[in-house]
Design a protein around this motif. Structure first.
Motif, PDB file in Angstrom:
ATOM      1  N   THR A  22      39.366  30.544  51.747  1.00 15.12           N
ATOM      2  CA  THR A  22      39.118  29.780  52.863  1.00 15.12           C
ATOM      3  C   THR A  22      38.639  28.631  52.986  1.00 15.12           C
ATOM      4  OG1 THR A  22      38.688  32.132  53.217  1.00 15.12           O
ATOM      5  CG2 THR A  22      37.802  30.743  54.867  1.00 15.12           C
ATOM      6  N   GLN A  25      41.272  25.938  52.099  1.00 18.70           N
ATOM      7  CA  GLN A  25      42.201  25.779  53.207  1.00 18.70           C
ATOM      8  C   GLN A  25      41.617  24.849  54.316  1.00 18.70           C
ATOM      9  OE1 GLN A  25      43.528  29.424  55.210  1.00 18.70           O
ATOM     10  NE2 GLN A  25      45.321  29.325  53.935  1.00 18.70           N
ATOM     11  N   SER A  26      40.211  25.019  54.453  1.00 23.53           N
ATOM     12  CA  SER A  26      39.724  24.237  55.916  1.00 23.53           C
ATOM     13  C   SER A  26      39.680  22.835  54.973  1.00 23.53           C
ATOM     14  CB  SER A  26      38.470  24.817  56.235  1.00 23.53           C
ATOM     15  OG  SER A  26      37.655  25.378  55.206  1.00 23.53           O
ATOM     16  N   LEU A  28      41.579  21.289  53.176  1.00 17.62           N
ATOM     17  CA  LEU A  28      42.856  20.715  52.959  1.00 17.62           C
ATOM     18  C   LEU A  28      43.186  20.349  54.574  1.00 17.62           C
ATOM     19  CD1 LEU A  28      44.903  23.410  50.871  1.00 17.62           C
ATOM     20  CD2 LEU A  28      44.789  20.822  50.461  1.00 17.62           C
ATOM     21  N   ALA A  29      42.909  21.178  55.478  1.00 20.41           N
ATOM     22  CA  ALA A  29      42.953  20.688  56.863  1.00 20.41           C
ATOM     23  C   ALA A  29      42.142  19.700  57.219  1.00 20.41           C
ATOM     24  CB  ALA A  29      42.741  21.823  57.678  1.00 20.41           C
ATOM     25  N   ALA A  50      50.350  21.859  48.638  1.00 16.77           N
ATOM     26  CA  ALA A  50      49.354  20.632  48.823  1.00 16.77           C
ATOM     27  C   ALA A  50      49.024  20.364  47.209  1.00 16.77           C
ATOM     28  CB  ALA A  50      47.966  21.572  49.125  1.00 16.77           C
ATOM     29  N   SER A 331      52.183  33.921  52.231  1.00 12.69           N
ATOM     30  CA  SER A 331      51.210  34.366  53.146  1.00 12.69           C
ATOM     31  C   SER A 331      50.379  35.718  52.629  1.00 12.69           C
ATOM     32  CB  SER A 331      51.791  34.717  54.351  1.00 12.69           C
ATOM     33  OG  SER A 331      53.012  35.487  54.150  1.00 12.69           O
ATOM     34  N   ASP A 333      47.267  36.130  51.537  1.00  9.81           N
ATOM     35  CA  ASP A 333      45.984  36.601  51.779  1.00  9.81           C
ATOM     36  C   ASP A 333      46.186  37.558  53.265  1.00  9.81           C
ATOM     37  OD1 ASP A 333      44.454  35.356  50.055  1.00  9.81           O
ATOM     38  OD2 ASP A 333      44.317  33.554  51.231  1.00  9.81           O
ATOM     39  N   GLN A 334      47.225  37.011  53.953  1.00 13.37           N
ATOM     40  CA  GLN A 334      47.351  38.041  55.131  1.00 13.37           C
ATOM     41  C   GLN A 334      47.875  39.443  55.058  1.00 13.37           C
ATOM     42  OE1 GLN A 334      50.877  38.091  57.054  1.00 13.37           O
ATOM     43  NE2 GLN A 334      49.879  38.982  59.215  1.00 13.37           N
ATOM     44  N   LYS A 337      45.117  41.742  53.379  1.00 11.29           N
ATOM     45  CA  LYS A 337      44.241  42.021  54.672  1.00 11.29           C
ATOM     46  C   LYS A 337      44.871  43.305  55.030  1.00 11.29           C
ATOM     47  CE  LYS A 337      44.995  40.700  58.567  1.00 11.29           C
ATOM     48  NZ  LYS A 337      45.367  39.846  59.609  1.00 11.29           N
TER      49      LYS A 337
ATOM     50  N   THR B  57      46.974  25.028  58.651  1.00 11.48           N
ATOM     51  CA  THR B  57      45.905  24.233  58.102  1.00 11.48           C
ATOM     52  C   THR B  57      46.127  23.195  57.290  1.00 11.48           C
ATOM     53  OG1 THR B  57      45.918  26.017  56.344  1.00 11.48           O
ATOM     54  CG2 THR B  57      43.943  26.137  57.898  1.00 11.48           C
ATOM     55  N   TYR B  58      47.493  23.320  56.624  1.00 10.18           N
ATOM     56  CA  TYR B  58      47.939  21.951  56.103  1.00 10.18           C
ATOM     57  C   TYR B  58      49.531  22.007  56.456  1.00 10.18           C
ATOM     58  CZ  TYR B  58      48.988  24.629  52.028  1.00 10.18           C
ATOM     59  OH  TYR B  58      49.407  25.702  51.101  1.00 10.18           O
ATOM     60  N   TYR B 263      39.413  34.821  63.659  1.00 11.28           N
ATOM     61  CA  TYR B 263      38.994  34.423  62.478  1.00 11.28           C
ATOM     62  C   TYR B 263      39.915  34.646  61.138  1.00 11.28           C
ATOM     63  CZ  TYR B 263      36.535  34.325  57.861  1.00 11.28           C
ATOM     64  OH  TYR B 263      36.298  34.205  56.528  1.00 11.28           O
ATOM     65  N   GLN B 264      40.699  35.676  61.183  1.00  8.05           N
ATOM     66  CA  GLN B 264      41.617  36.140  60.197  1.00  8.05           C
ATOM     67  C   GLN B 264      42.953  35.294  60.392  1.00  8.05           C
ATOM     68  OE1 GLN B 264      41.715  40.348  60.573  1.00  8.05           O
ATOM     69  NE2 GLN B 264      40.404  40.721  58.971  1.00  8.05           N
ATOM     70  N   PHE B 267      41.642  31.444  59.336  1.00  7.75           N
ATOM     71  CA  PHE B 267      41.328  31.409  57.942  1.00  7.75           C
ATOM     72  C   PHE B 267      42.081  32.151  56.892  1.00  7.75           C
ATOM     73  CE2 PHE B 267      37.879  29.743  60.594  1.00  7.75           C
ATOM     74  CZ  PHE B 267      37.840  28.202  60.489  1.00  7.75           C
ATOM     75  N   GLN B 268      42.564  33.184  57.481  1.00  6.97           N
ATOM     76  CA  GLN B 268      43.545  33.792  56.309  1.00  6.97           C
ATOM     77  C   GLN B 268      44.921  33.803  56.298  1.00  6.97           C
ATOM     78  OE1 GLN B 268      42.044  37.993  56.730  1.00  6.97           O
ATOM     79  NE2 GLN B 268      40.614  37.796  55.052  1.00  6.97           N
ATOM     80  N   SER B 269      45.206  33.629  57.688  1.00  5.36           N
ATOM     81  CA  SER B 269      46.707  33.153  57.571  1.00  5.36           C
ATOM     82  C   SER B 269      46.830  31.592  57.634  1.00  5.36           C
ATOM     83  CB  SER B 269      47.531  33.900  59.019  1.00  5.36           C
ATOM     84  OG  SER B 269      47.131  35.199  58.640  1.00  5.36           O
ATOM     85  N   GLY B 270      45.837  31.040  57.926  1.00  5.89           N
ATOM     86  CA  GLY B 270      45.762  29.474  58.105  1.00  5.89           C
ATOM     87  C   GLY B 270      46.729  29.146  59.408  1.00  5.89           C
ATOM     88  N   LEU B 272      45.953  27.639  62.989  1.00  8.59           N
ATOM     89  CA  LEU B 272      45.047  27.288  63.726  1.00  8.59           C
ATOM     90  C   LEU B 272      45.541  27.419  65.247  1.00  8.59           C
ATOM     91  CD1 LEU B 272      43.303  24.228  61.856  1.00  8.59           C
ATOM     92  CD2 LEU B 272      42.850  26.606  61.796  1.00  8.59           C
ATOM     93  N   GLU B 274      47.784  29.407  66.437  1.00  7.79           N
ATOM     94  CA  GLU B 274      47.977  30.710  66.714  1.00  7.79           C
ATOM     95  C   GLU B 274      46.612  31.443  66.964  1.00  7.79           C
ATOM     96  OE1 GLU B 274      49.974  33.942  64.433  1.00  7.79           O
ATOM     97  OE2 GLU B 274      51.587  32.108  64.387  1.00  7.79           O
TER      98      GLU B 274
END
Lengths: 365, 304
Positions: A22, A25-26, A28-29, A50, A331, A333-334, A337, B57-58, B263-264, B267-270, B272, B274
């Motif tokens: 997490t 990712q932020s 990198l953003a 990346a 994807s 991580d998604q 979940k 996110t990137y 949040y998910q 930060f999980q799907s990256g 922003l 959406e």
């Protein structure tokens, strides 16, 4: 680092594993990523854009492929390109409580245990203990490696696409969730947020068997209050072996000083660094550091569980011989979940195994 | 002539004082106005802008128009169930919380140990909600304390957090427990401020206990009740910590909330952009509900 190359100073920042990706990712953003980033093989497909391909850079820094465990290097490649230099190599193993097996009068598992051996042992121990013998999980490696060992079922295609609804996967997952719903020999996670479950219940002494990575081969044995044994995963008739995974150091594309970063990686993954790491309990990716790892394991565990280190070595060799790097999707991580949210319904019997797989497949992006 | 000559300096003095007042007002306003602009206004505008872009996110950012809003209604989006759960959470939590806290506040006010009780009930509010959620999660586990207690009475407890029928209610209990002390303290203060003379007059006029409660005390407390309702409603719409720690939104989608979805997605799907879309929808929803409350308050809130 500074001692070995006065031109380079590496500043270390640490994040707990649960938050690492997490945070990455932020960063990198925001464009604030460190030059050298730690990367796990499972997450590589999501982050490879990346990262800088390392081939030419590492060659310049004196990298020699032949000194490395080929499986460890392969796990951190995408399309033949090396994106990170591994510091370890992990395979998934079956840990068991020696006392529980003795108490139930069941012979201890071996490296060529079959799925049906596993099932009958689990049933006997459950009957004697009055509580489930196996700790289930929905953590990707812990769960999917058992399915892979059962019949070679794979959740992701070679092209890195999610494929949960293939027929071997449906059979294997029906079997795995049936361990809880039908056979009643396994303990299921208490909620979708309990992603590590089986291995924790095992160390706590609540279940007699669980799958865990060899990254915990030392800590599982030293933390448990009972003698621990370890073997390769039990295989079904069409079993595929086990999954391997690892982490390594990559270089961010945004890094201003890639050559220095490559030099730094060469130093932190040098033979002496890997020997130090092996002594601290990480199974090294460099072949030359292997002995140091098993010696350290023996020192840490043999007093409590005599013969454990030798058994661990045999188990890891047997597992490695049949190990395949776990491939994930971009994807992932998604997907993990969704797996936690849906699979608990299959484990608790509120939903069929096939429906749970279909739901995750359909909702994944 | 003399009058004019006298008034002239007065006007200058007035103007000077007014200018000084403006300066003072600006000086006092600037810090909070700057904070408001930097930390509230600017991010809000940015969030609206973000919701109109495909913003990973990137990677490349491209204009999306209303695509992200359309995506909220697609079959694979979690937004639908998240919104439904958030509304259910709110509808359960707000009334139960208010009835419980008003009731307990009256009970505590009549107790000899009122200060002690107030402190005790307030402790969960100042305890980090993540910590209490973890402890409650352990209580709910199949081999946890609650199952053990149920077992003593011969009952088979459900697997509280793994079963879709009990997960949401189990989380509601924890949220109620966590937030209970705050409103109770507000109502306790309101009870302490009830005008003694008015209540004494009512009693002289022969008003009974229930009549005093429902026609005197509660109406006199409506400003506090209005405040507590508004704050609890907004908090309920933003529920995140407890379900995230205890159930991660599962089983299925039974405890996912809008903020968790935000949040998910971020930060999980990256994604922003959406993630910004449901955030904006939630913002509008809270705004509308709060506005309705403000307009409605004239009918039932009685300021002395």
């Amino acid at each position: 680092m500074h001692k070995q190359d006065a031109d380079i100073t590496v500043k270390l920042t640490q994040t707990p594993f649960a938050d690492y990706f997490t945070k990455l990712q932020s960063q990198l953003a925001a464009g604030t990523t460190a030059c050298i980033v730690s990367m796990q093989s499972l997450r590589l497909p999501a982050f490879k854009d990346a990262l800088e391909p390392l081939g030419p850079l590492m060659k310049k820094a004196g990298f020699d492929e032949s000194q490395w465990n080929p499986g460890a290097l392969k796990a951190l490649q995408v399309d033949g390109q090396q994106y990170a230099i591994p510091y370890g190599l992990s395979t998934m193993l079956l840990y068991y409580n020696k006392d529980a097996f003795a108490k139930a009068g069941v012979p201890a598992p071996t490296n060529d245990w079959t799925t049906s051996d596993f099932e009958s042992a689990a049933a006997k121990i459950t009957a004697v203990d009055g509580k489930p013998a196996f700790g289930q999980s929905f953590s990707d490696l812990h769960m999917f490696s058992m399915l892979f060992a059962y019949n070679g079922a794979r959740p992701v295609t070679d092209a890195a696409k999610l494929d949960l609804t293939n027929s071997p996967m449906e059979q294997a997952f029906t079997w795995y969730s049936g361990l809880a719903t039908k056979e009643k020999v396994s303990s299921i996670p208490a909620s979708s947020s309990d992603v590590p479950w089986g291995e924790q219940q095992f160390v706590a002494g609540n279940v007699a068997m669980a799958v865990d990575g060899d990254w915990n081969i030392s800590s599982d044995a030293t933390q448990a209050a009972f003698p621990v044994g370890v073997v390769a995963l039990p295989q079904g008739p069409n079993g595929g072996g086990t999954y391997s995974a690892n982490s390594g150091f990559g270089i961010a594309k945004s890094c201003q000083n890639k050559e220095a970063a490559a030099k730094a990686i060469a130093i932190i993954t040098s033979e002496s660094a890997q020997v130090e790491q092996a002594k601290a309990g990480t199974h090294p990716a460099r072949l030359a550091a292997d002995d140091a790892f098993f010696q350290a394991l023996a020192t840490a565990t043999d007093k409590k569980s005599p013969g454990y280190a030798a058994q661990a070595k045999a188990a890891m060799e047997a597992a490695s011989a049949k190990s395949v790097p776990f491939i994930s999707t971009s994807s992932w991580d998604q997907t993990t979940k969704l797996i936690a949210r849906e699979f608990i319904l299959a484990y608790s019997g509120s939903e069929s195994a096939d429906t749970a797989l279909q739901n995750v497949q359909q909702s994944s992006k | 002539m003399t009058a004019l000559a006298e008034r002239a300096p007065v006007r200058t003095r007035d103007r000077r004082r007014r200018r000084n007042d403006t300066r003072a007002a600006l000086a006092f306003l600037t810090p909070s106005a700057a904070g408001l602009t930097v930390f509230i206004l600017f991010p809000s505008v940015l969030a609206i802008a973000t919701s109109l872009f495909h913003w990973p996110t990137y990677g490349d950012i491209t204009f999306a128009g209303l695509d992200n809003y359309a995506e909220l209604f697609s079959a694979r989006s979690d937004f639908g169930p998240a919104l439904l759960n958030t509304v259910v959470f709110t509808l359960l939590i707000v009334p139960i919380n208010l009835v419980l806290t008003v009731g307990v506040a009256f009970w505590v006010a009549s107790s000899r140990f009122r200060q002690l009780y107030r402190v005790l009930f307030f402790i969960p509010v100042v305890t980090p909600s993540v910590a209490t959620a973890i402890i409650w999660k352990l209580l709910y586990q199949p081999d946890g304390v609650l199952s053990w207690v149920a077992g003593m009475f011969g009952a088979t407890p459900p697997n509280f957090l793994a079963s879709p029928s009990s997960a949401l209610l189990s989380v509601v209990v924890v949220i109620l427990w966590n937030g209970f002390g705050y409103n109770m303290l507000i109502f306790s203060a309101a009870i302490d401020q009830l005008p003694e003379d008015v209540l004494a007059a009512a009693s002289l006029d022969g008003a009974g206990r229930w009549r005093t409660m429902f026609q005197m005390k509660l109406p006199l407390m409506t400003p506090a009740i209005f405040f507590a309702t508004t704050v609890t409603l907004i908090q309920s719409f933003q529920i995140f910590n407890e379900p995230y720690v205890m159930t991660a939104g599962g089983p299925g989608t039974s405890t996912i909330t809008v903020v968790m979805n935000v949040y998910q997605t971020a930060f999980q799907s990256g994604q922003l952009g959406e993630a910004a879309a449901p955030a904006i929808v939630l913002f509008v929803l809270i705004l509308v509900v709060t506005l309705v409350q403000w307009t409605g308050q004239k009918k039932w809130v009685q300021y002395e």
